[in-house]
Motif scaffolding. Sequence first.
Motif, PDB file in Angstrom:
ATOM      1  N   ASP A 166      21.502  37.299  71.504  1.00 34.75           N
ATOM      2  CA  ASP A 166      22.715  36.633  71.019  1.00 34.75           C
ATOM      3  C   ASP A 166      22.525  36.112  69.600  1.00 34.75           C
ATOM      4  O   ASP A 166      23.434  36.182  68.770  1.00 34.75           O
ATOM      5  CB  ASP A 166      23.100  35.479  71.950  1.00 34.75           C
ATOM      6  CG  ASP A 166      23.579  35.972  73.309  1.00 34.75           C
ATOM      7  OD1 ASP A 166      23.920  37.169  73.417  1.00 34.75           O
ATOM      8  OD2 ASP A 166      23.613  35.156  74.249  1.00 34.75           O
ATOM      9  N   PHE A 167      21.347  35.587  69.324  1.00 35.29           N
ATOM     10  CA  PHE A 167      21.032  35.109  67.979  1.00 35.29           C
ATOM     11  C   PHE A 167      21.178  36.239  66.968  1.00 35.29           C
ATOM     12  O   PHE A 167      21.774  36.066  65.897  1.00 35.29           O
ATOM     13  CB  PHE A 167      19.590  34.584  67.940  1.00 35.29           C
ATOM     14  CG  PHE A 167      19.468  33.159  67.535  1.00 35.29           C
ATOM     15  CD1 PHE A 167      19.904  32.717  66.298  1.00 35.29           C
ATOM     16  CD2 PHE A 167      18.891  32.252  68.403  1.00 35.29           C
ATOM     17  CE1 PHE A 167      19.767  31.405  65.930  1.00 35.29           C
ATOM     18  CE2 PHE A 167      18.753  30.927  68.053  1.00 35.29           C
ATOM     19  CZ  PHE A 167      19.191  30.496  66.808  1.00 35.29           C
ATOM     20  N   GLU A 168      20.625  37.398  67.305  1.00 38.17           N
ATOM     21  CA  GLU A 168      20.683  38.542  66.384  1.00 38.17           C
ATOM     22  C   GLU A 168      22.128  39.007  66.167  1.00 38.17           C
ATOM     23  O   GLU A 168      22.533  39.306  65.039  1.00 38.17           O
ATOM     24  CB  GLU A 168      19.806  39.675  66.903  1.00 38.17           C
ATOM     25  CG  GLU A 168      18.326  39.350  66.780  1.00 38.17           C
ATOM     26  CD  GLU A 168      17.419  40.354  67.473  1.00 38.17           C
ATOM     27  OE1 GLU A 168      17.922  41.348  68.042  1.00 38.17           O
ATOM     28  OE2 GLU A 168      16.201  40.124  67.448  1.00 38.17           O
ATOM     29  N   ARG A 169      22.924  39.047  67.240  1.00 34.42           N
ATOM     30  CA  ARG A 169      24.336  39.433  67.090  1.00 34.42           C
ATOM     31  C   ARG A 169      25.087  38.402  66.255  1.00 34.42           C
ATOM     32  O   ARG A 169      25.897  38.741  65.385  1.00 34.42           O
ATOM     33  CB  ARG A 169      24.984  39.585  68.468  1.00 34.42           C
ATOM     34  CG  ARG A 169      24.619  40.881  69.168  1.00 34.42           C
ATOM     35  CD  ARG A 169      25.472  41.105  70.403  1.00 34.42           C
ATOM     36  NE  ARG A 169      25.065  40.258  71.524  1.00 34.42           N
ATOM     37  CZ  ARG A 169      24.113  40.583  72.389  1.00 34.42           C
ATOM     38  NH1 ARG A 169      23.465  41.720  72.261  1.00 34.42           N
ATOM     39  NH2 ARG A 169      23.808  39.776  73.383  1.00 34.42           N
ATOM     40  N   GLY A 170      24.799  37.120  66.508  1.00 27.12           N
ATOM     41  CA  GLY A 170      25.446  36.056  65.737  1.00 27.12           C
ATOM     42  C   GLY A 170      25.065  36.119  64.269  1.00 27.12           C
ATOM     43  O   GLY A 170      25.902  35.895  63.384  1.00 27.12           O
ATOM     44  N   MET A 171      23.822  36.433  63.992  1.00 27.76           N
ATOM     45  CA  MET A 171      23.377  36.523  62.602  1.00 27.76           C
ATOM     46  C   MET A 171      24.087  37.660  61.867  1.00 27.76           C
ATOM     47  O   MET A 171      24.451  37.524  60.687  1.00 27.76           O
ATOM     48  CB  MET A 171      21.860  36.716  62.528  1.00 27.76           C
ATOM     49  CG  MET A 171      21.110  35.426  62.765  1.00 27.76           C
ATOM     50  SD  MET A 171      19.351  35.590  62.579  1.00 27.76           S
ATOM     51  CE  MET A 171      19.182  36.250  60.952  1.00 27.76           C
TER      52      MET A 171
END
Length: 178
Positions: A85-90
């Motif tokens: 999720d962090f990577e998608r949000g970034m």
Amino acid sequence: MSENTINEDLNNEISENQETASENMVTEKSEVEILKEELQKEKDQYLRLFAEFDNFKKRTSKERFDIFKTANAEVISALIPVLDDFERGMKEIEKSENNELFTGIQLIHNKLNETLRAKGLKPVEVNAGDDFDTDKHEAITQIPAPTEDLKGKIVDVVETGYALNDKIIRFAKVVIGQ
């Protein structure tokens, strides 16, 4: 009493004493042998008990280590979706014009990555064009290969796979060319 009779009595008494002494020596020898056998038996039991205890300590230590690794694996496996999720949000924040927000989120993402890496988590390296390996990859679909050299090979990586201490805990989800 005659001298012969006295000598014979003395000789008989000496013989009897010698026989008694030799019987006592035989009895003492057999007692010593019995004690030696018992000592050897006790030594053997002691060595076996010591070896058994040493094996117990090793087994207990290994079990503790395995439990620690298992508990660690469960926590890290639960954190992998958060990392995704962090990577998608970034990626979405990077599209915006707010550079300060992107830099702050990137710092937090890097810290999470480094913490997980320190605990033994590593992403499984997968690139388009690599051979499909069922030990590392999970094929979620097959599409017609865009080129002839991509047939039976990985065309796209949908989700990153992860290994914890060289053991795959999540397979990389990939698309394969037909």
